[in-house]
Design a protein around this motif. Structure first.
Motif, PDB file in Angstrom:
ATOM      1  N   TRP A   1       0.849  -1.185   0.000  1.00 14.70           N
ATOM      2  CA  TRP A   1       0.000   0.000   0.000  1.00 14.70           C
ATOM      3  C   TRP A   1       0.888   1.240   0.000  1.00 14.70           C
ATOM      4  CZ3 TRP A   1      -5.295  -1.065   0.346  1.00 14.70           C
ATOM      5  CH2 TRP A   1      -5.629  -2.368   0.748  1.00 14.70           C
TER       6      TRP A   1
ATOM      7  N   TRP B   1       0.531   5.450   0.292  1.00 13.33           N
ATOM      8  CA  TRP B   1      -0.264   6.674   0.429  1.00 13.33           C
ATOM      9  C   TRP B   1       0.489   7.828  -0.234  1.00 13.33           C
ATOM     10  CZ3 TRP B   1      -4.731   8.868   1.295  1.00 13.33           C
ATOM     11  CH2 TRP B   1      -4.769  10.230   1.630  1.00 13.33           C
TER      12      TRP B   1
ATOM     13  N   ASP C   1     -12.852   4.970  -3.313  1.00 12.04           N
ATOM     14  CA  ASP C   1     -13.205   4.095  -2.192  1.00 12.04           C
ATOM     15  C   ASP C   1     -14.123   4.881  -1.254  1.00 12.04           C
ATOM     16  OD1 ASP C   1     -13.251   2.707   0.271  1.00 12.04           O
ATOM     17  OD2 ASP C   1     -11.364   1.722  -0.218  1.00 12.04           O
TER      18      ASP C   1
ATOM     19  N   SER D   1     -13.178   4.761   2.723  1.00 15.45           N
ATOM     20  CA  SER D   1     -12.079   5.611   3.202  1.00 15.45           C
ATOM     21  C   SER D   1     -12.212   7.053   2.732  1.00 15.45           C
ATOM     22  CB  SER D   1     -10.742   5.053   2.716  1.00 15.45           C
ATOM     23  OG  SER D   1     -10.642   5.127   1.300  1.00 15.45           O
TER      24      SER D   1
ATOM     25  N   TRP E   1      -9.150   7.967  -3.347  1.00 16.33           N
ATOM     26  CA  TRP E   1      -9.001   7.245  -4.602  1.00 16.33           C
ATOM     27  C   TRP E   1      -8.012   6.113  -4.429  1.00 16.33           C
ATOM     28  CZ3 TRP E   1     -11.956   7.711  -8.832  1.00 16.33           C
ATOM     29  CH2 TRP E   1     -12.800   8.830  -8.900  1.00 16.33           C
ATOM     30  N   ARG E   2      -8.374   4.968  -4.947  1.00 13.28           N
ATOM     31  CA  ARG E   2      -7.513   3.789  -4.891  1.00 13.28           C
ATOM     32  C   ARG E   2      -7.104   3.426  -6.315  1.00 13.28           C
ATOM     33  NH1 ARG E   2     -10.326  -0.842  -2.004  1.00 13.28           N
ATOM     34  NH2 ARG E   2     -11.512  -0.952  -3.941  1.00 13.28           N
TER      35      ARG E   2
ATOM     36  N   GLN F   1      -4.778   0.880  -8.548  1.00 12.06           N
ATOM     37  CA  GLN F   1      -4.088  -0.411  -8.514  1.00 12.06           C
ATOM     38  C   GLN F   1      -3.178  -0.567  -9.729  1.00 12.06           C
ATOM     39  OE1 GLN F   1      -4.544  -3.287  -6.200  1.00 12.06           O
ATOM     40  NE2 GLN F   1      -2.626  -3.739  -7.280  1.00 12.06           N
TER      41      GLN F   1
ATOM     42  N   GLN G   1      -0.983  -0.753  -4.473  1.00 11.90           N
ATOM     43  CA  GLN G   1      -2.226   0.002  -4.422  1.00 11.90           C
ATOM     44  C   GLN G   1      -1.874   1.375  -3.873  1.00 11.90           C
ATOM     45  OE1 GLN G   1      -6.123  -1.385  -3.275  1.00 11.90           O
ATOM     46  NE2 GLN G   1      -5.348  -3.474  -3.060  1.00 11.90           N
TER      47      GLN G   1
ATOM     48  N   PHE H   1      -3.042   5.269  -2.770  1.00 10.30           N
ATOM     49  CA  PHE H   1      -4.206   5.985  -2.247  1.00 10.30           C
ATOM     50  C   PHE H   1      -3.929   7.480  -2.247  1.00 10.30           C
ATOM     51  CE2 PHE H   1      -4.991   1.773  -0.722  1.00 10.30           C
ATOM     52  CZ  PHE H   1      -6.371   1.664  -0.604  1.00 10.30           C
TER      53      PHE H   1
END
Length: 407
Positions: free
Chosen positions: A14, A16, A120, A123, A126-127, A129, A134, A136
């Motif tokens: 993940w 951020w 998303d 949360s 924006w996610r 992939q 991934q 965010f």
């Protein structure tokens, strides 16, 4: 934007991103990243290839030059070098893009193919992939552009043709086509220029004019036709400017209908704004058509093993086929859960208001107005995000620009 801290977890990684995620490192992605940086907002560009401006670097022919004078093709905040010609070459434009990225310290993450992006709702972020992470973020900027994928038309019988078939995205030069009879499908700027290039390498191009097309002189008395049009639009209605441009074209180029190149009923600027269909700016192909060096053919009925049959009943043999059939957006393939874009991958709201969606979604480079439209979008998006950036409640912003989301 700086380097990102990476931690490899057992399964999903993940990441951020403090500022916006930008999809695409073409001129549009670079322009908006530069404008954001000028406002003190970091960003992260995800690019599917291994270089910036990949359409220019990997999918354009060697003789390509900018169709408009360089002052209409500059990105925000940095001009072309003064020693560049009026119409920079492909390699000069790439050099400008590389200098632009270096000047603003823009460092995209290359070889990151966006497989899916969606908001998303749990949360509120924006996610995005890719094959590796991934990502965010509060903001997603779609900068993959109008020309992300080649358009390959369905032509009856093309699978039977025994010679090579290629899209112009794979064409570099006519040097390998000497003395060949080449069918060029499409009569836009690419079709015209590829036909001209083939001609200059002693090939025998036959260009298919499937649809009507506006052809304008690139210059009149040393002045760019686009410059004339932009000046007139400040004072006159669009349709009156279109009439003037058509009068100018008829005086300088003659009646193109007699050459098999029918003009649309809608004027060139009005048609461009409505459909994105760009008028051809002639750089020499028309004279070769008049001299019979480039043959203009009506639409293809079907491709045969050795050539093609045309809708007017003619049948000819060809050694190669080149598809000058343009490009399309690929946004619907990976952006999900939003109705901001049409099924064709263009913003539903037209220029000048098609740059902003909902929930932090933005689009740059979909204006159908070239790099001028891109610059306008980039400035608007950066200003809008900067206003939000200032209001974000106070958590310390890492100078790194992104970090791994904790489990």
């Amino acid at each position: 934007m700086g380097s990102c801290k990476k931690e490899y977890e057992s399964q999903v990684k993940w990441l951020w991103v403090h500022g916006p995620i930008i999809v695409g490192a073409g001129p549009s992605g670079l322009a908006v990243a530069a404008c954001l940086k000028e406002n003190g907002v970091p960003s992260l560009i995800l690019e599917r290839t291994d270089c910036i401006a990949s359409l220019w670097q990997q999918k354009s022919y060697n003789r390509l030059k900018l169709h408009l004078p360089k002052q209409f093709c500059e990105l925000p905040l940095l001009k072309f070098p003064e020693n560049f010609p009026k119409y920079p070459t492909k390699h000069q434009f790439i050099s400008y893009m590389e200098s632009y990225a270096k000047h603003f310290s823009i460092q995209p993450k290359f070889n990151q193919v966006v497989q899916r992006a969606e908001f998303d709702r749990v949360s509120g972020f924006w996610r995005v992939q890719t094959q590796d992470f991934q990502y965010f973020s509060r903001w997603l900027i779609v900068a993959s552009g109008e020309n992300a994928e080649p358009v390959i038309p369905e032509i009856q019988g093309i699978e039977r043709f025994q010679g090579p078939v290629m899209h112009t995205s794979l064409y570099k030069s006519g040097s390998g086509f000497k003395n060949q009879r080449v069918l060029v499908v499409g009569c836009g700027n690419s079709g015209m220029e590829v036909s001209l290039d083939l001609c200059r390498h002693k090939a025998i191009p036959h260009m298919v004019a499937r649809n009507s097309v506006h052809i304008l002189p690139r210059e009149t008395f040393g002045i760019s036709t686009f410059t004339i049009a932009m000046a007139l639009l400040k004072w006159l209605p669009l349709r009156l400017v279109d009439k003037f441009l058509l009068l100018l074209a008829n005086l300088t180029l003659g009646n193109t209908d007699k050459l098999g190149l029918r003009r649309p009923k809608t004027g060139p600027i009005e048609l461009k704004n409505a459909t994105g269909k760009t008028p051809v700016l002639d750089v020499g192909a028309l004279s070769q058509i008049k001299f019979g060096k480039i043959k203009v053919m009506e639409g293809v009925k079907e491709i045969t093993k050795n050539g093609a049959k045309f809708i007017d009943g003619q049948e000819k043999e060809f050694d190669s086929i080149i598809l000058a059939t343009g490009y399309k957006s690929n946004v619907p393939r990976w952006l999900k859960g939003t109705d901001f874009f049409t099924k064709d991958g263009m913003p539903k709201t037209s220029f000048p208001n098609g740059w902003k969606g909902e929930k932090g979604l933005y689009a740059v480079g979909f204006t159908r107005r070239g790099l001028l439209g891109t610059s306008s979008d980039a400035v608007n998006i950066a200003g809008d995000i900067f206003d939000q950036w200032r209001k974000i409640k106070g958590c310390k912003i890492s100078s790194c620009g992104s970090y791994i989301l904790p489990r």
